[in-house]
Structure formats: C-alpha cells, structure tokens
Motif scaffolding. Structure first.
Motif, mmCIF file in Angstrom:
data_model
loop_
_atom_site.group_PDB
_atom_site.id
_atom_site.type_symbol
_atom_site.label_atom_id
_atom_site.label_comp_id
_atom_site.label_asym_id
_atom_site.label_seq_id
_atom_site.Cartn_x
_atom_site.Cartn_y
_atom_site.Cartn_z
ATOM 1 N N ALA A 132 0.874 -1.165 0.101
ATOM 2 C CA ALA A 132 0.130 0.094 0.049
ATOM 3 C C ALA A 132 0.865 1.365 -0.108
ATOM 4 O O ALA A 132 0.465 2.228 -0.089
ATOM 5 C CB ALA A 132 -1.011 -0.232 1.295
ATOM 6 N N CYS A 133 1.996 0.966 0.152
ATOM 7 C CA CYS A 133 3.225 2.211 0.021
ATOM 8 C C CYS A 133 2.962 2.873 -1.263
ATOM 9 O O CYS A 133 3.250 4.137 -1.481
ATOM 10 C CB CYS A 133 4.686 1.736 0.009
ATOM 11 N N VAL A 134 2.374 2.087 -2.432
ATOM 12 C CA VAL A 134 2.328 2.686 -3.863
ATOM 13 C C VAL A 134 1.283 3.750 -3.703
ATOM 14 O O VAL A 134 1.481 4.645 -4.610
ATOM 15 C CB VAL A 134 1.776 1.464 -4.608
ATOM 16 N N TYR A 135 0.310 3.879 -2.919
ATOM 17 C CA TYR A 135 -0.501 4.978 -2.688
ATOM 18 C C TYR A 135 0.394 6.474 -3.065
ATOM 19 O O TYR A 135 -0.044 7.141 -3.553
ATOM 20 C CB TYR A 135 -1.248 5.202 -1.477
ATOM 21 N N CYS A 136 1.538 6.486 -2.186
ATOM 22 C CA CYS A 136 2.233 7.800 -2.379
ATOM 23 C C CYS A 136 3.599 7.381 -3.149
ATOM 24 O O CYS A 136 4.141 8.414 -3.574
ATOM 25 C CB CYS A 136 2.642 8.155 -0.926
ATOM 26 N N HIS A 137 3.825 6.267 -3.390
ATOM 27 C CA HIS A 137 5.370 5.972 -3.800
ATOM 28 C C HIS A 137 5.337 5.577 -5.241
ATOM 29 O O HIS A 137 6.162 4.831 -5.791
ATOM 30 C CB HIS A 137 6.208 5.040 -3.047
ATOM 31 N N GLY A 138 4.048 5.478 -5.835
ATOM 32 C CA GLY A 138 4.105 5.428 -7.427
ATOM 33 C C GLY A 138 4.241 3.784 -7.593
ATOM 34 O O GLY A 138 4.275 2.946 -6.547
HETATM 35 C C1 HEC Z 1 0.614 8.926 2.640
HETATM 36 C C2 HEC Z 1 1.796 8.915 1.610
HETATM 37 C C3 HEC Z 1 2.770 7.865 1.824
HETATM 38 C C4 HEC Z 1 2.522 6.632 2.250
HETATM 39 C C5 HEC Z 1 1.310 5.912 2.358
HETATM 40 C C6 HEC Z 1 3.886 5.841 2.462
HETATM 41 N N1 HEC Z 1 4.984 6.989 2.032
HETATM 42 FE FE1 HEC Z 1 6.805 6.729 2.386
HETATM 43 N N2 HEC Z 1 7.200 8.661 1.810
HETATM 44 C C7 HEC Z 1 6.008 9.699 1.727
HETATM 45 C C8 HEC Z 1 6.807 10.805 1.279
HETATM 46 C C9 HEC Z 1 5.890 11.965 0.910
HETATM 47 C C10 HEC Z 1 8.356 10.788 1.564
HETATM 48 C C11 HEC Z 1 9.305 11.647 1.212
HETATM 49 C C12 HEC Z 1 9.907 12.245 2.332
HETATM 50 C C13 HEC Z 1 10.961 13.489 2.100
HETATM 51 O O1 HEC Z 1 11.828 13.050 1.913
HETATM 52 O O2 HEC Z 1 10.486 14.766 2.036
HETATM 53 C C14 HEC Z 1 8.244 9.284 1.754
HETATM 54 C C15 HEC Z 1 9.754 8.694 1.733
HETATM 55 C C16 HEC Z 1 9.950 7.271 2.105
HETATM 56 C C17 HEC Z 1 11.173 6.796 2.432
HETATM 57 C C18 HEC Z 1 12.403 7.489 2.214
HETATM 58 C C19 HEC Z 1 12.892 8.103 3.735
HETATM 59 C C20 HEC Z 1 14.132 8.834 3.933
HETATM 60 O O3 HEC Z 1 14.857 8.336 4.811
HETATM 61 O O4 HEC Z 1 14.330 9.749 3.090
HETATM 62 C C21 HEC Z 1 11.034 5.655 2.563
HETATM 63 C C22 HEC Z 1 12.232 4.299 3.020
HETATM 64 C C23 HEC Z 1 9.739 5.239 2.277
HETATM 65 N N3 HEC Z 1 9.031 6.154 2.017
HETATM 66 C C24 HEC Z 1 8.955 3.971 2.818
HETATM 67 C C25 HEC Z 1 7.628 3.714 2.773
HETATM 68 C C26 HEC Z 1 7.135 2.511 3.038
HETATM 69 C C27 HEC Z 1 7.697 1.060 3.070
HETATM 70 C C28 HEC Z 1 5.727 2.676 3.021
HETATM 71 C C29 HEC Z 1 4.470 1.483 3.240
HETATM 72 C C30 HEC Z 1 4.585 0.508 4.310
HETATM 73 C C31 HEC Z 1 5.445 4.264 2.686
HETATM 74 N N4 HEC Z 1 6.685 4.653 2.689
HETATM 75 C C32 HEC Z 1 4.346 4.651 2.716
HETATM 76 C C33 HEC Z 1 4.738 9.459 1.566
HETATM 77 C C34 HEC Z 1 4.207 8.116 1.913
#
Ligand code: HEC
Length: 141
Positions: A133-139
């Motif tokens: 579900a991380c894909v919601y935000c991470h493409g």
């Molecule tokens: C609601 C949105 C959202 C979701 C859901 C989300 N992320 Fe993220 N994530 C972000 C954003 C925005 C950033 C960038 C933060 C920045 O560098 O400003 C990020 C950055 C990251 C990073 C880089 C962190 C760093 O040290 O720079 C990791 C690893 C990551 N996400 C893992 C995950 C994983 C694994 C999940 C799912 C379990 C997840 N994310 C779900 C929004 C999301």
C-alpha cells in the motif's frame, strides 16, 4: 543559601520555558525551517513504516504459516497504524498534498487488515496488500 537555590531553580525554569516558547514562535515565524522539521519527521516515520512492513512481509511468508505469527503480525500492523497516525496530526496539509490525499486510504487499509486478523477466525488476506500500500504515495515501487 536556600534563597539562592530557589533563585537558581527559577532561572532554570525560565530558561527551559523560554526555549519552548522560542520553538513555538519559530513554527509560525519561519515557515521554511518549520517545513524542514516536518520533512525530517516524514522521513523518520517512513523508516518506521519500512521497517515494520519488511517484518510483516517476512512473518506472512514464514514457513509455519501466518497463524503461528498472528500476535507478532498484529504488533507490526499496530505500529504502522501509530506511525501513520503521527503523520496525520501535524498541520501540514498544504505542504504535502500527496500525503494529504493518500494517507487516509493507507491508514484505512492497515486498520482493516489488523481487524481482519484479530477476528475469529482470523483472515490474513488483507495483510499482504498492506505491505504494497506504500504505492499510494510511492508510485510504482
Ligand atoms: C501517505 C503517503 C505515503 C505513504 C502511504 C507511504 N509513504 Fe513513504 N514517503 C512519503 C513521502 C512524502 C516521502 C518523502 C519524504 C521527504 O523526503 O520529504 C516518503 C519517503 C519514504 C522513504 C525515504 C525515507 C528517507 O529516509 O528519506 C522510505 C524508505 C519510505 N517512504 C518507505 C515507505 C514504505 C515502506 C511505505 C509503506 C509501508 C510508505 N513509505 C508509505 C509518503 C508516503
């Protein structure tokens, strides 16, 4: 003697109070710095999420079957819920439209997955997609 101690204590109190106050003011007077702190928070929360979803994945794929790992799985899902909840609180809607838009879906998925596993009999099918579900935000990964 004791008067001096009280005096010192007062100064210490005021200093710490001032530091808090200064931080509070800075939030409003220096938006760039405020945003920077937020970004740090997002990152540390993301690292938490990444850790728990990795653990979760391993537990789901364990040879003993997920049932044997049920308690641990729930612990990690809860931790993810709490981490996501932290992100939902601070007042950053405008800075992070991506999170704004997608965090509710993500939180909902994690919550549903946990509830399905806590139910009798447990259903583990929703927990798999949560780690994706991380894909919601991470493409696309
Ligand atoms: C609601 C949105 C959202 C979701 C859901 C989300 N992320 Fe993220 N994530 C972000 C954003 C925005 C950033 C960038 C933060 C920045 O560098 O400003 C990020 C950055 C990251 C990073 C880089 C962190 C760093 O040290 O720079 C990791 C690893 C990551 N996400 C893992 C995950 C994983 C694994 C999940 C799912 C379990 C997840 N994310 C779900 C929004 C999301």
């Amino acid at each position: 003697m004791s008067y001096r101690l009280v005096f010192l204590a007062l100064i210490a109190l005021e200093l710490s109070g001032c530091a808090d106050f200064a931080r509070w003011v800075r939030q409003y007077t220096y938006p760039p710095e405020f945003r920077y702190i937020e970004r740090d928070e997002v990152r540390s929360t993301m690292r938490e999420l990444a850790f728990h979803s990795r653990e979760l994945n391993q537990l789901l794929q364990s040879n003993d079957g997920p049932q044997a790992k049920r308690t641990e799985i729930i612990v990690h899902l809860r931790a993810m819920e709490q981490a996501a909840e932290k992100l939902d609180q601070s007042g950053w809607p405008t800075n992070h439209p991506l999170i704004d838009m997608n965090l509710p879906s993500f939180r909902r998925d994690v919550k549903f997955a946990r509830e399905a596993i806590e139910r009798e009999p447990p259903n583990f099918l929703l927990a798999g997609p949560v780690t994706g579900a991380c894909v919601y935000c991470h493409g696309g990964r």
